[in-house]
Motif scaffolding. Sequence first.
Motif, short mmCIF file in Angstrom:
data_model
loop_
_atom_site.label_atom_id
_atom_site.label_comp_id
_atom_site.label_asym_id
_atom_site.label_seq_id
_atom_site.Cartn_x
_atom_site.Cartn_y
_atom_site.Cartn_z
N PRO A 434 0.84 -1.21 0.00
CA PRO A 434 0.00 0.00 0.00
C PRO A 434 0.87 1.26 0.00
O PRO A 434 1.88 1.32 0.71
CB PRO A 434 -0.77 -0.11 1.31
N ILE A 435 0.49 2.22 -0.82
CA ILE A 435 1.22 3.49 -0.85
C ILE A 435 0.83 4.29 0.39
O ILE A 435 -0.35 4.54 0.61
CB ILE A 435 0.89 4.27 -2.14
N PRO A 436 1.78 4.67 1.23
CA PRO A 436 1.47 5.24 2.55
C PRO A 436 1.09 6.72 2.49
O PRO A 436 1.80 7.57 3.01
CB PRO A 436 2.78 5.03 3.32
N ILE A 437 -0.05 6.96 1.89
CA ILE A 437 -0.50 8.34 1.70
C ILE A 437 -1.97 8.45 2.10
O ILE A 437 -2.75 7.50 1.90
CB ILE A 437 -0.33 8.75 0.21
N ILE A 438 -2.32 9.59 2.70
CA ILE A 438 -3.71 9.84 3.10
C ILE A 438 -4.18 11.14 2.44
O ILE A 438 -3.41 12.12 2.35
CB ILE A 438 -3.81 9.93 4.64
N TYR A 439 -5.40 11.12 1.92
CA TYR A 439 -5.96 12.32 1.30
C TYR A 439 -6.98 12.93 2.26
O TYR A 439 -7.94 12.27 2.66
CB TYR A 439 -6.63 11.98 -0.02
N CYS A 440 -6.73 14.20 2.62
CA CYS A 440 -7.63 14.89 3.55
C CYS A 440 -8.24 16.06 2.80
O CYS A 440 -7.54 16.78 2.08
CB CYS A 440 -6.81 15.38 4.76
N SER A 441 -9.52 16.26 2.97
CA SER A 441 -10.17 17.34 2.22
C SER A 441 -9.65 18.71 2.66
O SER A 441 -9.64 19.65 1.89
CB SER A 441 -11.68 17.26 2.40
N LYS A 442 -9.16 18.78 3.89
CA LYS A 442 -8.62 20.05 4.39
C LYS A 442 -7.12 20.19 4.13
O LYS A 442 -6.66 21.22 3.66
CB LYS A 442 -8.87 20.17 5.91
N CYS A 443 -6.39 19.15 4.46
CA CYS A 443 -4.92 19.24 4.41
C CYS A 443 -4.33 18.75 3.10
O CYS A 443 -3.12 18.86 2.90
CB CYS A 443 -4.29 18.46 5.56
N GLY A 444 -5.12 18.15 2.23
CA GLY A 444 -4.58 17.67 0.96
C GLY A 444 -3.85 16.34 1.12
O GLY A 444 -4.26 15.48 1.90
N ILE A 445 -2.74 16.21 0.40
CA ILE A 445 -1.97 14.96 0.47
C ILE A 445 -1.15 14.95 1.76
O ILE A 445 -0.33 15.85 1.99
CB ILE A 445 -1.03 14.85 -0.75
N VAL A 446 -1.40 13.94 2.60
CA VAL A 446 -0.68 13.84 3.87
C VAL A 446 0.03 12.49 3.93
O VAL A 446 -0.61 11.45 3.81
CB VAL A 446 -1.67 13.94 5.06
N PRO A 447 1.36 12.51 4.09
CA PRO A 447 2.06 11.22 4.21
C PRO A 447 1.74 10.56 5.55
O PRO A 447 1.56 11.25 6.56
CB PRO A 447 3.54 11.62 4.14
N VAL A 448 1.66 9.25 5.55
CA VAL A 448 1.45 8.52 6.80
C VAL A 448 2.70 8.72 7.67
O VAL A 448 3.82 8.55 7.18
CB VAL A 448 1.24 7.02 6.50
N PRO A 449 2.53 9.10 8.95
CA PRO A 449 3.70 9.29 9.81
C PRO A 449 4.50 7.98 9.95
O PRO A 449 3.90 6.91 9.98
CB PRO A 449 3.10 9.69 11.16
N TYR A 450 5.82 8.12 10.06
CA TYR A 450 6.69 6.92 10.14
C TYR A 450 6.25 5.99 11.26
O TYR A 450 6.30 4.77 11.11
CB TYR A 450 8.15 7.34 10.37
N ALA A 451 5.82 6.58 12.38
CA ALA A 451 5.45 5.76 13.54
C ALA A 451 4.27 4.85 13.23
O ALA A 451 4.06 3.85 13.91
CB ALA A 451 5.13 6.66 14.73
N GLN A 452 3.47 5.21 12.24
CA GLN A 452 2.30 4.40 11.92
C GLN A 452 2.58 3.30 10.89
O GLN A 452 1.67 2.59 10.48
CB GLN A 452 1.16 5.29 11.43
N LEU A 453 3.83 3.20 10.46
CA LEU A 453 4.17 2.14 9.50
C LEU A 453 4.26 0.80 10.23
O LEU A 453 4.64 0.78 11.39
CB LEU A 453 5.48 2.45 8.79
N PRO A 454 3.96 -0.30 9.60
CA PRO A 454 3.48 -0.38 8.23
C PRO A 454 2.00 -0.07 8.07
O PRO A 454 1.23 -0.26 9.01
CB PRO A 454 3.72 -1.86 7.89
N VAL A 455 1.65 0.43 6.90
CA VAL A 455 0.24 0.45 6.51
C VAL A 455 -0.05 -0.97 6.03
O VAL A 455 0.43 -1.38 4.98
CB VAL A 455 -0.01 1.45 5.37
N GLU A 456 -0.72 -1.72 6.89
CA GLU A 456 -0.92 -3.15 6.59
C GLU A 456 -1.89 -3.35 5.45
O GLU A 456 -2.92 -2.67 5.37
CB GLU A 456 -1.44 -3.88 7.83
N LEU A 457 -1.57 -4.31 4.63
CA LEU A 457 -2.47 -4.69 3.55
C LEU A 457 -3.55 -5.57 4.16
O LEU A 457 -3.23 -6.60 4.77
CB LEU A 457 -1.67 -5.48 2.50
#
Length: 799
Positions: A434-457
């Motif tokens: 999974p590409i570790p990116i989050i889309y927020c309507s307010k903040c736009g493209i937000v990278p997943v913080p390192y501490a939250q890795l992995p983004v599990e499939l």
Amino acid sequence: MSYSFKEIEEKWQKIWHDKKIFSVQPDQERKKYYLLEMFQYPSGKIHMGHVRNYTIGDVAARFKLMQGFQVMHPMGFDAFGQPAENAAIKNNTKPDIWTHKCIDWMKAELKRMGFSYDWGREVSTCDSDYYKWNQWIFLKMYERGLAYKKGSDVNWCSSCETTLANEEVIEGGCWRCKTKVEQKDLEQWYLKITDYKERLLEDLNQLGDWPERVISMQNNWIGKSSGVEIYFKLKDLATVIPVFTTRADTIFGATYIVLAPEHPQVLDLIKGRLQEKEALKFIEKVSKETKVVRTSSDVKKEGVFTGSYAVNPVNNETIPIWIADYVLMEYGTGAIMAVPTHDQRDFLFAKEHELPMRIVIQTIDHRPTTIEAMIEAFEDDGIQVNSAQFDGFTNQEAKIKIAEWMEQTKIGKIQTHWRLRDWLISRQRYWGTPIPIIYCSKCGIVPVPYAQLPVELPKDAPITGEGGSPLGKVKEFVEVKCPKCIGSARRETDTMATFFDSSWYFLRFCSPKLDNAPFNVLDAKYWMPVDQYIGGIEHAILHLLYSRFFTKFFQDLGMIDFKEPFKRLLTQGMVLKDGEVMSKSRGNIVDPDSIIKNYGADTLRLFILFAAPPETELEWDDRGIEGANKFLNRVWRVQENLLPKADDVLLRTMHRVIKKVSVDYAEFKFNTAIASLMELTNAIYQSGADKEVFANLVLMISPIAPHFAEELWQILGNKESICKAKWPEFDPKMLVEDVITIVVQVNGKLRTKLDVPADIAQDKLKELVLSEERLKPWIEGKSIRNFVIVPKKLVNIVV
RNA sequence: GGGCAAGUGGUGGAAUGGCAUACACGAAGGACUUAAAAUCCUUUGGCCGUAAGGCCGUGAGGGUUCAACUCCCUCCUUGCCCACCA
């Protein structure tokens, strides 16, 4: 009687496994050797191509181990990818379960081949311990602006339901399923490999031990071309059209310019002109054509006049502006200057549309050529004509002079263009990272913080094969809180191209279990770069280019201090049957397992190395397998009749063979090494061997037929594994011959041979040769013009 | 169209300026065996010759060299890569 391979192979495989013979750790006292074969996609079964690849590597690894190197020889699985999704649908299971089952099967098969892997270092790219670091690398790239999202025309495979990188488009089709690639306008993630283009090109120079053709393929792919960007002013508008050319020497022959139909300036050029309607129709038509049709060179070049004119800056001539399908927006500036006399495409187009021409380069001998007489463009080198102050120079000289002159007078600018494009890595598939990116309507493209890795499939996404990212259908996956504003947000549902996974696995092998970084810097410092990499030529661009890119990125992060990941590369040839590549669809597969069952892994290994040198194609031959088996049995029988002492002739042969085999192994010439081992065995059959000679023969066979050699080694009374026994050395004194055979030629033709003392003086030799009875008919009555002596080899009498 | 690699016995291949065909497969013959298999030994590029020996021979043609499968030039064939790339 033949040796019982089944029993022996199982026995030693178990012992190697139980004693962890091939487990290895860094040892600063000893020289390291990192041998790597391209890891495999776990399809469930190994095929002969794998067997060949891994056998070549295994012999090299075992040879280095016996020479006292600290050898790292790891294996893992490139486990993400689309086939697992298809297999899961077909077998009504989940990609995760399917893949792990396949890995287990393949591991068992690899173990049956007796490969010397350090299984403690195994990695699978589909495990979150691994792909977590894919995500980490992606975020590091994102931080540096090397990973970015953009909307543009992308390659789309309608059968695989996903986008493809340029490197994955082969002859206009999908690299996996050959479906014709379409163009689609999509927002996708890219890696800025183009930032590394100079280094990727430059450092090819460091790869002296790579096959030349891989270098040239990469060179080609990066595609640097130097030329000039020339600014053409419009006749009655204040704008400028830049064109790119590598042939500045032909500028005086530019009689029109051509724009790609999708060029942004085209609409302004046709606006209000007589030709507007026709031009719009043409643009519409071209836009519907696929890239494949449009770029096939046999299609007639079509185009229309825009109604506008430009001025050739070198001679102030007014020239028409056209649009045509053969000019591509994605290369150069999307516009060209047309020189019909010296470019074949322009020539054909000009003839078709009756456009003017002018010759500006003539043949070296100044042979006059008229436009009327031309049946094709003159694209060779020659002498400048009709080119003002540049007349008389060779076109190669003029090319440089004109470029410099245009730069000085600001008519143009010397520029370099590249073929390499950024790497599209988004895939609309499930079984990937999974590409570790989050889309927020307010903040736009937000990278997943390192501490939250992995983004599990998620393990249970619905896979239907119907298209659209399956992850988009998993609510718990998609709906997240924005890490910045804690508002509700949405996850990226595309996964990464699997070539991302394989672009750095060689670094992970250095510290496969590490949980706070992709790899340990000190471990990588010890093991890297890979000393010898072995794999198929099909990766000459894709995987090898991407890996080089990632390595340079890690260098920029300060995590490693070298430029190139693979010091030496060997591309093994394919395994053929009846002259064709073995493949399921052709139905000509020979299953390695059945060969192992009938003849043993050692026989299979021996055959596959003996049948051809590693780089060339190998024609499968059932009878060759039997021949290989026969040789092992022949060696086996030697132990039954060992003599107390071998004779001197055999000892000399042994030392000669040790020398030859040592050199051949080091240079991956396994077929000739085996031939020498056969010669030694034949010599033993002539005169009988003692224990020492036989032990050396067994040692030299051991990298190729390790189980077989291990058993004989034990029979000879050795307690330790042969895998770590010392490689035999030859005694140079034993290679010196007292009597040597001199070849005698007359006028370059072999006439006789003479046995003479090795230290014979030249004049003595000459005397001996001239008195030779058998030469009389050739030299008697003729005057000797020359007497060539090549010491210890040959004499040639010229009469 | 451009670039790269390759072309050697019946077959896989060896030799990278110095004995062309190592090693193996296949084939033929012999030994062992009641027989076969297995094993061991011998022969095996073509042509001429009883033989000794000779001539020819590494895709084709030319060149360099005392000497070319090997280096250079032209061409043919096959494979791979790139390609309306300006």
